[in-house]
Design a protein around this motif. Sequence first.
Motif, PDB file in Angstrom:
ATOM      1  N   ILE A 107      -5.677  11.451  11.623  1.00 18.72           N
ATOM      2  CA  ILE A 107      -6.621  11.317  12.364  1.00 18.72           C
ATOM      3  C   ILE A 107      -8.496  11.708  10.867  1.00 18.72           C
ATOM      4  O   ILE A 107      -8.022  12.071   9.830  1.00 18.72           O
ATOM      5  CB  ILE A 107      -6.627  13.341  11.946  1.00 18.72           C
ATOM      6  CG1 ILE A 107      -4.757  13.052  12.539  1.00 18.72           C
ATOM      7  CG2 ILE A 107      -7.313  13.993  12.755  1.00 18.72           C
ATOM      8  CD1 ILE A 107      -4.803  15.198  12.284  1.00 18.72           C
ATOM      9  N   HIS A 122      -6.666   9.782  15.328  1.00 19.61           N
ATOM     10  CA  HIS A 122      -7.846  10.411  16.073  1.00 19.61           C
ATOM     11  C   HIS A 122      -8.701  11.051  15.179  1.00 19.61           C
ATOM     12  O   HIS A 122      -9.227  10.882  14.103  1.00 19.61           O
ATOM     13  CB  HIS A 122      -6.509  11.945  15.935  1.00 19.61           C
ATOM     14  CG  HIS A 122      -5.715  10.832  16.729  1.00 19.61           C
ATOM     15  ND1 HIS A 122      -5.636  11.254  18.349  1.00 19.61           N
ATOM     16  CD2 HIS A 122      -4.042  11.449  16.186  1.00 19.61           C
ATOM     17  CE1 HIS A 122      -4.229  10.834  18.427  1.00 19.61           C
ATOM     18  NE2 HIS A 122      -3.472  10.402  17.682  1.00 19.61           N
ATOM     19  N   TYR A 174     -12.868  10.920  20.880  1.00 19.61           N
ATOM     20  CA  TYR A 174     -12.540  11.595  19.896  1.00 19.61           C
ATOM     21  C   TYR A 174     -11.931  12.536  21.000  1.00 19.61           C
ATOM     22  O   TYR A 174     -11.605  12.753  21.649  1.00 19.61           O
ATOM     23  CB  TYR A 174     -13.767  12.070  19.598  1.00 19.61           C
ATOM     24  CG  TYR A 174     -14.847  13.072  21.154  1.00 19.61           C
ATOM     25  CD1 TYR A 174     -14.303  14.927  20.985  1.00 19.61           C
ATOM     26  CD2 TYR A 174     -15.475  12.682  21.562  1.00 19.61           C
ATOM     27  CE1 TYR A 174     -15.115  15.450  21.929  1.00 19.61           C
ATOM     28  CE2 TYR A 174     -16.451  13.268  23.041  1.00 19.61           C
ATOM     29  CZ  TYR A 174     -15.900  14.880  22.764  1.00 19.61           C
ATOM     30  OH  TYR A 174     -16.711  15.601  23.681  1.00 19.61           O
ATOM     31  N   VAL A 175     -11.272  13.718  20.184  1.00 22.89           N
ATOM     32  CA  VAL A 175     -10.500  14.539  20.098  1.00 22.89           C
ATOM     33  C   VAL A 175     -10.570  15.907  20.480  1.00 22.89           C
ATOM     34  O   VAL A 175     -10.548  16.728  21.563  1.00 22.89           O
ATOM     35  CB  VAL A 175      -8.985  14.598  19.817  1.00 22.89           C
ATOM     36  CG1 VAL A 175      -8.082  15.410  19.736  1.00 22.89           C
ATOM     37  CG2 VAL A 175      -7.989  13.503  19.189  1.00 22.89           C
ATOM     38  N   CYS A 220      -4.030  16.349  18.212  1.00 24.43           N
ATOM     39  CA  CYS A 220      -3.416  15.460  17.954  1.00 24.43           C
ATOM     40  C   CYS A 220      -2.208  14.938  18.252  1.00 24.43           C
ATOM     41  O   CYS A 220      -2.112  13.365  18.486  1.00 24.43           O
ATOM     42  CB  CYS A 220      -4.508  14.513  16.480  1.00 24.43           C
ATOM     43  SG  CYS A 220      -6.097  15.302  16.089  1.00 24.43           S
ATOM     44  N   LYS A 230      -2.072  14.358  21.764  1.00 23.41           N
ATOM     45  CA  LYS A 230      -3.203  13.185  23.108  1.00 23.41           C
ATOM     46  C   LYS A 230      -2.901  11.869  22.554  1.00 23.41           C
ATOM     47  O   LYS A 230      -2.894  11.274  21.173  1.00 23.41           O
ATOM     48  CB  LYS A 230      -4.798  13.365  21.636  1.00 23.41           C
ATOM     49  CG  LYS A 230      -5.687  12.565  22.653  1.00 23.41           C
ATOM     50  CD  LYS A 230      -6.651  13.345  22.865  1.00 23.41           C
ATOM     51  CE  LYS A 230      -7.780  12.902  23.993  1.00 23.41           C
ATOM     52  NZ  LYS A 230      -8.143  13.030  24.625  1.00 23.41           N
ATOM     53  N   ILE A 268      -3.560   7.911  22.175  1.00 19.40           N
ATOM     54  CA  ILE A 268      -4.758   6.607  22.018  1.00 19.40           C
ATOM     55  C   ILE A 268      -4.340   5.637  22.477  1.00 19.40           C
ATOM     56  O   ILE A 268      -4.033   5.331  22.931  1.00 19.40           O
ATOM     57  CB  ILE A 268      -5.731   6.739  21.053  1.00 19.40           C
ATOM     58  CG1 ILE A 268      -6.173   8.065  20.132  1.00 19.40           C
ATOM     59  CG2 ILE A 268      -6.876   6.225  20.398  1.00 19.40           C
ATOM     60  CD1 ILE A 268      -7.119   8.168  19.188  1.00 19.40           C
TER      61      ILE A 268
END
Length: 138
Positions: A65, A92, A113-114, A133, A136, A138
């Motif tokens: 992150i 993230h 972006y988160v 994160c 989610k 990616i």
Amino acid sequence: MSSDLGNNRYKEPKETGRNILIVEDDSIQSFVLKAMVIEINYNVLGVAKTGKQAIRMAKKLKPDIILMDITLEDEMDGIAAAIEIKRSSNAHLIYVTGNSEAHLLNKVSQTQYVEYLEKPVYQELLKKALDKCFSKKI
């Protein structure tokens, strides 16, 4: 709080997926963010103050992150740094910034972006963003 807070050396990543790179040019803000991140049990790998430094550190440290400010010390802003980082990283991205202008919100949408958090950031909101994160893809 951890005695770790004054230490700006790189830290070894932990295998938990909770490794964070903070990109923030203001020393007080970076100290506060680092303290909050440690308090909610995430690992701070390092702190970058410039876009170029953020890119180098992201490549070297491979954070899970990135907490990214938009206004940084060099000519490269956080959005440009994030775009470059995302070319070679699946980290993230959470923006932590004092900027909320509409044109910036359009620009950040290019970076997958988160979360977009406005300063001042409170620990509860930061924790929710960090935990998001993990839900989610990616």
